[in-house]
Motif scaffolding. Structure first.
Motif, PDB file in Angstrom:
ATOM      1  N   SER A  64       0.826  -1.210   0.000  1.00  0.00           N
ATOM      2  CA  SER A  64       0.000   0.000   0.000  1.00  0.00           C
ATOM      3  C   SER A  64       0.854   1.251   0.000  1.00  0.00           C
ATOM      4  CB  SER A  64      -0.934   0.017   1.214  1.00  0.00           C
ATOM      5  OG  SER A  64      -0.182   0.076   2.422  1.00  0.00           O
ATOM      6  N   TRP A  65       0.210   2.353  -0.334  1.00  0.00           N
ATOM      7  CA  TRP A  65       0.813   3.689  -0.283  1.00  0.00           C
ATOM      8  C   TRP A  65      -0.031   4.528   0.670  1.00  0.00           C
ATOM      9  CZ3 TRP A  65      -0.164   8.026  -4.339  1.00  0.00           C
ATOM     10  CH2 TRP A  65       0.614   9.161  -4.027  1.00  0.00           C
ATOM     11  N   LEU A  66       0.564   4.956   1.785  1.00  0.00           N
ATOM     12  CA  LEU A  66      -0.095   5.801   2.772  1.00  0.00           C
ATOM     13  C   LEU A  66       0.495   7.202   2.664  1.00  0.00           C
ATOM     14  CD1 LEU A  66      -1.979   6.227   5.218  1.00  0.00           C
ATOM     15  CD2 LEU A  66      -0.114   5.374   6.684  1.00  0.00           C
ATOM     16  N   TYR A  67      -0.353   8.186   2.381  1.00  0.00           N
ATOM     17  CA  TYR A  67       0.144   9.540   2.144  1.00  0.00           C
ATOM     18  C   TYR A  67      -0.873  10.567   2.620  1.00  0.00           C
ATOM     19  CZ  TYR A  67      -2.985   9.551  -1.930  1.00  0.00           C
ATOM     20  OH  TYR A  67      -4.090   9.486  -2.757  1.00  0.00           O
ATOM     21  N   GLU A  68      -0.402  11.774   2.802  1.00  0.00           N
ATOM     22  CA  GLU A  68      -1.279  12.871   3.183  1.00  0.00           C
ATOM     23  C   GLU A  68      -1.197  13.985   2.154  1.00  0.00           C
ATOM     24  OE1 GLU A  68      -0.199  15.130   6.665  1.00  0.00           O
ATOM     25  OE2 GLU A  68       1.921  14.604   6.478  1.00  0.00           O
ATOM     26  N   MET A  69      -2.302  14.700   2.010  1.00  0.00           N
ATOM     27  CA  MET A  69      -2.342  15.912   1.206  1.00  0.00           C
ATOM     28  C   MET A  69      -2.380  17.076   2.189  1.00  0.00           C
ATOM     29  SD  MET A  69      -2.489  14.847  -2.025  1.00  0.00           S
ATOM     30  CE  MET A  69      -3.551  15.493  -3.290  1.00  0.00           C
ATOM     31  N   VAL A  70      -1.376  17.940   2.109  1.00  0.00           N
ATOM     32  CA  VAL A  70      -1.227  19.033   3.066  1.00  0.00           C
ATOM     33  C   VAL A  70      -1.551  20.345   2.375  1.00  0.00           C
ATOM     34  CG1 VAL A  70       0.328  20.182   4.675  1.00  0.00           C
ATOM     35  CG2 VAL A  70       0.572  17.729   4.242  1.00  0.00           C
ATOM     36  N   GLY A  71      -2.494  21.094   2.942  1.00  0.00           N
ATOM     37  CA  GLY A  71      -2.933  22.346   2.362  1.00  0.00           C
ATOM     38  C   GLY A  71      -2.076  23.523   2.769  1.00  0.00           C
ATOM     39  N   PRO A  72      -2.279  24.673   2.135  1.00  0.00           N
ATOM     40  CA  PRO A  72      -1.444  25.859   2.414  1.00  0.00           C
ATOM     41  C   PRO A  72      -1.595  26.387   3.830  1.00  0.00           C
ATOM     42  CG  PRO A  72      -3.314  26.422   1.006  1.00  0.00           C
ATOM     43  CD  PRO A  72      -3.284  24.928   1.090  1.00  0.00           C
ATOM     44  N   ASN A  73      -2.710  26.035   4.493  1.00  0.00           N
ATOM     45  CA  ASN A  73      -2.928  26.494   5.868  1.00  0.00           C
ATOM     46  C   ASN A  73      -2.741  25.370   6.877  1.00  0.00           C
ATOM     47  OD1 ASN A  73      -3.662  29.185   5.053  1.00  0.00           O
ATOM     48  ND2 ASN A  73      -5.650  28.351   4.413  1.00  0.00           N
ATOM     49  N   GLY A  74      -2.055  24.302   6.438  1.00  0.00           N
ATOM     50  CA  GLY A  74      -1.768  23.201   7.328  1.00  0.00           C
ATOM     51  C   GLY A  74      -2.831  22.119   7.377  1.00  0.00           C
ATOM     52  N   GLU A  75      -3.858  22.210   6.518  1.00  0.00           N
ATOM     53  CA  GLU A  75      -4.881  21.167   6.491  1.00  0.00           C
ATOM     54  C   GLU A  75      -4.243  19.830   6.096  1.00  0.00           C
ATOM     55  OE1 GLU A  75      -6.627  24.700   4.077  1.00  0.00           O
ATOM     56  OE2 GLU A  75      -4.645  23.836   4.494  1.00  0.00           O
ATOM     57  N   GLU A  76      -4.758  18.748   6.651  1.00  0.00           N
ATOM     58  CA  GLU A  76      -4.226  17.417   6.347  1.00  0.00           C
ATOM     59  C   GLU A  76      -5.364  16.472   5.996  1.00  0.00           C
ATOM     60  OE1 GLU A  76      -1.948  16.037   9.621  1.00  0.00           O
ATOM     61  OE2 GLU A  76      -0.321  17.473   9.340  1.00  0.00           O
ATOM     62  N   HIS A  77      -5.237  15.791   4.869  1.00  0.00           N
ATOM     63  CA  HIS A  77      -6.187  14.762   4.471  1.00  0.00           C
ATOM     64  C   HIS A  77      -5.386  13.520   4.097  1.00  0.00           C
ATOM     65  CE1 HIS A  77      -9.490  17.610   4.516  1.00  0.00           C
ATOM     66  NE2 HIS A  77      -8.795  18.426   3.734  1.00  0.00           N
ATOM     67  N   TRP A  78      -5.675  12.412   4.787  1.00  0.00           N
ATOM     68  CA  TRP A  78      -4.914  11.185   4.581  1.00  0.00           C
ATOM     69  C   TRP A  78      -5.629  10.251   3.624  1.00  0.00           C
ATOM     70  CZ3 TRP A  78      -0.084  10.107   6.458  1.00  0.00           C
ATOM     71  CH2 TRP A  78       0.426  11.006   7.407  1.00  0.00           C
ATOM     72  N   SER A  79      -4.850   9.536   2.823  1.00  0.00           N
ATOM     73  CA  SER A  79      -5.389   8.548   1.886  1.00  0.00           C
ATOM     74  C   SER A  79      -4.501   7.317   1.875  1.00  0.00           C
ATOM     75  CB  SER A  79      -5.477   9.121   0.465  1.00  0.00           C
ATOM     76  OG  SER A  79      -6.403  10.173   0.386  1.00  0.00           O
ATOM     77  N   LYS A  80      -5.114   6.218   1.474  1.00  0.00           N
ATOM     78  CA  LYS A  80      -4.377   4.958   1.380  1.00  0.00           C
ATOM     79  C   LYS A  80      -4.774   4.250   0.095  1.00  0.00           C
ATOM     80  CE  LYS A  80      -3.640   0.571   3.826  1.00  0.00           C
ATOM     81  NZ  LYS A  80      -4.126  -0.294   4.931  1.00  0.00           N
ATOM     82  N   ALA A  81      -3.766   3.831  -0.664  1.00  0.00           N
ATOM     83  CA  ALA A  81      -3.992   3.059  -1.887  1.00  0.00           C
ATOM     84  C   ALA A  81      -3.466   1.649  -1.659  1.00  0.00           C
ATOM     85  CB  ALA A  81      -3.296   3.712  -3.069  1.00  0.00           C
ATOM     86  N   ASP A  82      -4.348   0.667  -1.748  1.00  0.00           N
ATOM     87  CA  ASP A  82      -3.953  -0.738  -1.599  1.00  0.00           C
ATOM     88  C   ASP A  82      -3.737  -1.330  -2.990  1.00  0.00           C
ATOM     89  OD1 ASP A  82      -4.111  -0.951   1.244  1.00  0.00           O
ATOM     90  OD2 ASP A  82      -6.293  -0.977   1.087  1.00  0.00           O
ATOM     91  N   TYR A  83      -2.495  -1.743  -3.266  1.00  0.00           N
ATOM     92  CA  TYR A  83      -2.164  -2.255  -4.601  1.00  0.00           C
ATOM     93  C   TYR A  83      -2.721  -3.661  -4.795  1.00  0.00           C
ATOM     94  CZ  TYR A  83       0.943   1.746  -4.759  1.00  0.00           C
ATOM     95  OH  TYR A  83       1.440   3.022  -4.747  1.00  0.00           O
ATOM     96  N   LYS A  84      -3.406  -3.853  -5.934  1.00  0.00           N
ATOM     97  CA  LYS A  84      -4.030  -5.132  -6.257  1.00  0.00           C
ATOM     98  C   LYS A  84      -3.206  -5.920  -7.267  1.00  0.00           C
ATOM     99  CE  LYS A  84      -7.450  -4.317  -3.529  1.00  0.00           C
ATOM    100  NZ  LYS A  84      -7.549  -5.069  -2.252  1.00  0.00           N
TER     101      LYS A  84
END
Length: 321
Positions: A64-84
């Motif tokens: 899998s790939w575990l990563y976050e998207m970080v916004g200009p004001n410090g916002e954080e949104h996490w996502s996970k991609a499970d490779y098939k």
């Protein structure tokens, strides 16, 4: 680098999927690496001013790939991609979804299945992306939230990355004589640092001198660069003692880069032959981690990078004069 030759974005409501066809002016191995290596994905995946930051990546079926998207004001949104499924240099599929920083999925939000297929077309590479949703409402919500605009901006970041990081190498390698250099990255202070080193070592700027991002033509359709970023250094060479050459590039967060002490310096080897390049790469990588396999690059070089078993970063670059 030219603008993308092809960009198609189609919403297929009947089959609850989004179809994207995107062509890149780069060879297949280079584009494949940009989609499958975390340190490269972090450079382009997020639309500016957001940034992608990988926490962990295991590119294999079941990984899998575990990563976050970080916004200009410090916002954080996490996502996970499970490779098939993965067919090297051909295709891979992954089930993507929102999660927390530990990778625990948010079951109240939908997951999407991504199928990415890579096709070599001479000197260019076509990436066909099929994103499938369980429910039509989920697809429609994604489109309404601006997915097309955000994903398109990320793909334009990849165009800029391919151009800015490698296009100047061919210009600066004028002979086939073997040499060893040290390659550095700074988050916007390359000129300051190299002026300091120039004074300390009483050295001279060589090659083409100080080359700035504003001195090169950005790919058509690339995001506008700020005046401050245009003044940053895209390539510089300084000969210090014993004929040794330091090279560097600015890699600021405003361009999507994430630098930490330890990943901002490489020993750059430029062997005289392809065979010697293979030997050095294979022996140095034994017990270490290959970040980019040796491959023929679109600027005419045979290039790869790795971290050896002692944690030292190496780049190998063979290019016939």
């Amino acid at each position: 680098m030219n603008k993308a030759i092809l960009m198609n974005f189609v919403v297929d409501k009947e089959n609850k999927r989004i179809n994207v066809a995107r062509e890149f002016d780069a060879p297949l191995p280079m584009v494949w690496s940009a989609w499958t290596q975390s340190e490269l994905l972090d450079q382009w995946w997020a639309p500016k001013p957001w940034q992608a930051r990988t926490k962990s990546m295991d590119f294999r079926p079941g990984g899998s790939w575990l990563y976050e998207m970080v916004g200009p004001n410090g916002e954080e949104h996490w996502s996970k991609a499970d490779y098939k499924t993965i067919e090297p240099l051909k295709s891979f599929s992954a089930l993507d979804g929102f999660c927390d920083e530990n990778g625990t999925l948010n079951t109240s939000l939908p997951r999407t299945l991504w199928q990415n297929t890579f096709t070599e077309k001479g000197d260019t590479t076509l990436v066909d992306i099929v994103i499938t949703y369980d429910k039509l409402a989920d697809l429609e919500q994604t489109v309404a939230m601006g997915f097309k605009e955000g994903f398109t901006a990320g793909l334009e970041n990849l165009d800029l990355y391919l151009s800015a990081q490698f296009d100047l190498r061919k210009q600066n390698k004028t002979s086939n004589r073997a040499r060893v250099t040290t390659y550095l990255n700074f988050p916007g202070k390359t000129e300051e640092a190299f002026s300091f080193y120039k004074t300390v070592f009483k050295g001279e700027f060589t090659g083409r001198g100080l080359q700035r991002f504003g001195d090169i033509a950005a790919p058509d359709g690339a995001p506008a660069m700020s005046e401050a970023d245009k003044k940053l250094i895209i390539h510089i060479e300084l000969t210090i003692m014993g004929g040794h050459v330091l090279m560097a590039t600015d890699a600021p967060e405003s361009m999507g880069f994430t630098l930490t002490y330890g990943n901002n310096m490489h020993i750059n080897l430029e062997p005289q032959t392809r065979e010697e390049t293979d030997r050095l790469f294979n022996e140095l990588s034994e017990g270490g981690t290959v970040s980019m396999p040796l491959q023929d690059m679109f600027w005419g070089a045979y290039y790869g990078s790795l971290q050896d078993k002692y944690g030292i970063n190496w780049m190998l670059h063979y290019q016939p004069a």
